[in-house]
Design an enzyme around this catalytic site. Structure first.
Site, mmCIF file in Angstrom:
data_model
loop_
_atom_site.group_PDB
_atom_site.id
_atom_site.type_symbol
_atom_site.label_atom_id
_atom_site.label_comp_id
_atom_site.label_asym_id
_atom_site.label_seq_id
_atom_site.Cartn_x
_atom_site.Cartn_y
_atom_site.Cartn_z
ATOM 1 N N TYR A 109 13.233 31.937 4.624
ATOM 2 C CA TYR A 109 12.107 32.762 5.072
ATOM 3 C C TYR A 109 12.328 33.275 6.487
ATOM 4 O O TYR A 109 12.748 32.530 7.373
ATOM 5 C CB TYR A 109 10.810 31.943 5.051
ATOM 6 C CG TYR A 109 10.356 31.614 3.645
ATOM 7 C CD1 TYR A 109 9.960 32.633 2.762
ATOM 8 C CD2 TYR A 109 10.337 30.302 3.197
ATOM 9 C CE1 TYR A 109 9.548 32.335 1.477
ATOM 10 C CE2 TYR A 109 9.915 29.995 1.905
ATOM 11 C CZ TYR A 109 9.529 31.026 1.042
ATOM 12 O OH TYR A 109 9.130 30.723 -0.218
ATOM 13 N N LYS B 205 0.852 -1.198 0.000
ATOM 14 C CA LYS B 205 0.000 0.000 0.000
ATOM 15 C C LYS B 205 0.886 1.246 0.000
ATOM 16 O O LYS B 205 2.095 1.159 0.272
ATOM 17 C CB LYS B 205 -0.911 -0.020 1.225
ATOM 18 C CG LYS B 205 -0.172 0.030 2.553
ATOM 19 C CD LYS B 205 -1.124 -0.203 3.726
ATOM 20 C CE LYS B 205 -0.380 -0.174 5.042
ATOM 21 N NZ LYS B 205 -1.221 -0.603 6.172
HETATM 22 C C1 LIG Z 1 -0.558 -1.607 6.824
HETATM 23 C C2 LIG Z 1 -1.144 -2.879 7.283
HETATM 24 C C3 LIG Z 1 -0.317 -3.976 7.584
HETATM 25 C C4 LIG Z 1 1.202 -3.912 7.530
HETATM 26 O O1 LIG Z 1 1.706 -3.252 8.655
HETATM 27 P P1 LIG Z 1 3.284 -3.212 8.937
HETATM 28 O O2 LIG Z 1 3.387 -2.733 10.320
HETATM 29 O O3 LIG Z 1 3.882 -2.256 7.970
HETATM 30 O O4 LIG Z 1 3.777 -4.585 8.745
HETATM 31 C C5 LIG Z 1 -0.920 -5.173 7.916
HETATM 32 N N1 LIG Z 1 -2.255 -5.277 7.974
HETATM 33 C C6 LIG Z 1 -3.082 -4.246 7.732
HETATM 34 C C7 LIG Z 1 -4.547 -4.442 7.814
HETATM 35 C C8 LIG Z 1 -2.557 -3.018 7.384
HETATM 36 O O5 LIG Z 1 -3.377 -1.985 7.151
#
Ligand SMILES: *Cc1c(COP(=O)(O)O)cnc(C)c1O
Length: 374
Positions: free
Chosen positions: A264, A39
């Site tokens: 700035y 993601k």
């Molecule tokens: C983002 C996410 C993960 C992965 O989390 P990490 O801490 O990066 O391993 C696993 N499960 C769900 C539902 C997530 O949203």
């Protein structure tokens, strides 16, 4: 190589990503599936670009947060199983079917709608059922177990859906609470099993739980941070390594006299005669603006503090102590070598977490992929 027209770039070492997946495989063994979480553009690493590396290294599935991420990935990778872990609004559900994605389902109504769309398209759709065991983000309410089990039973009878998985997400609010959440998942599993319903993949563990709580790996782990080399665990250990280096080059040098200000509001004034480098990256590249008076870049192995207000596209660093420094010299923004700021340190400096630091890396800095040596 594709021309990137800019010195500011993220260099991503695919061999490190592959090795991280192999380390995860060695740790979890062959009976546990690995879902690599890609993601947020693979936490800034480029989901489409790294997908093959992860799958070739032993991942079984890729997971995304949103339908749009799933579609982008699917267009480039026709074969890989892709699970959408977030909510897909009803009006976009037809694209789940069209693009052969696996949605997360947590209402009977949506399951029925999806079933009808799958029937219309003439192909079965795999789904994962989400159970809310305490996080209260998404899922069937595990506190109302009877009703929840009843609804999942109804979903199991929808002939165009294949219940491939059931999962929950841990709040990681301590051992006791983790166990309480897991017990609710197990309770649902047992009640469904008694009714003849079982799942290929029961899953719960994110990176931290995968390392710290082997008993929570179940059939599949959902690992993001671990894949990218973030070591956030507390009990266990796995020597995964950061795969990403963020680099740029000096645009211009300035020689400031003691007392002269810069950027700035002149919020920084040279305490003595100083050599200042302008660097062509800023908060629009996903670098935290909050790094003022805290951050540094590494030039020729020397830590050079950022000075003054960080701008959208440029910022300044004090390079007075770098011998022979000149325009065009390379500066490491995030790295893992000596005197380089790691993602972990960046997170500490701005009071964030490692995942946020990498996930916020924007579209703008080009990604350059290497395999081992540059
Ligand atoms: C983002 C996410 C993960 C992965 O989390 P990490 O801490 O990066 O391993 C696993 N499960 C769900 C539902 C997530 O949203």
């Amino acid at each position: 190589m594709k021309e990137i027209y800019r010195d500011t770039r993220l260099v991503i070492d695919l061999s490190i990503l592959a090795n991280n997946v192999k380390l995860i495989r060695d740790m979890v063994g062959d009976k546990v599936a690995i879902a690599c979480v890609v993601k947020a553009n693979a936490y800034g690493h480029g989901a489409v670009e790294i997908a093959k590396t992860l799958m070739d290294a032993g991942a079984d599935m890729l997971t995304v947060a949103t339908l749009s991420e799933g579609v982008d990935l699917r267009k480039e990778h026709p074969e890989y199983p892709i699970l959408i872990m977030g909510h897909t609004p009803d009006q976009y559900l037809e694209y789940v079917v069209k693009y052969d994605l696996i949605p997360t389902i947590f209402t009977l109504e949506q399951a029925e709608l999806l079933n009808a769309l799958a029937e219309k398209a003439g192909k079965p759709v795999k789904v994962h059922i989400k159970l809310d065991t305490g996080f209260h983000r998404l899922g069937f309410d595990a506190r109302a177990m009877e009703e929840t089990v009843g609804e999942i039973v109804k979903i199991s009878k929808l002939s165009n859906l294949e219940l491939e998985g059931m999962f929950t997400h841990l709040a990681l609010a301590g051992d006791e609470e983790n166990q309480r959440q897991m017990d609710l998942l197990f309770e649902a599993r047992d009640q469904l099993k008694a009714k003849g319903i079982s799942f290929k993949y029961m899953h719960a563990a994110d990176s931290i739980a995968t390392v710290d709580n082997p008993e929570y790996r179940l059939d599949m782990v959902r690992v993001g941070a671990l894949v990218y080399g973030m070591r956030g665990f507390h009990k266990g250990f796995l020597p995964v390594e950061q795969a990403l280096t963020f680099k740029t080059r000096i645009s211009q040098l300035h020689h400031l006299k003691a007392g002269e200000g810069l950027s700035y509001d002149y919020l920084w004034k040279a305490p003595k005669d100083s050599v200042i480098a302008t660097l062509p990256f800023g908060y629009a590249d996903g670098y935290p603006r909050d790094m003022r008076d805290k951050g540094y870049v590494s030039i020729k192995g020397v830590k050079c503090p950022l000075v003054g207000v960080l701008c959208m596209d440029q910022l300044m660093a004090d390079v007075s102590q770098v011998e022979g420094v000149k325009a065009g010299d390379e500066a490491v923004i995030y790295g893992s070598g000596p005197n380089e700021m790691t993602i972990e340190e960046a997170a500490k400096l701005v009071g964030s977490n490692k995942n946020e630091i990498i996930a916020r890396l924007m579209e703008r800095p080009a990604r350059v992929y290497i395999n081992g040596e540059l």
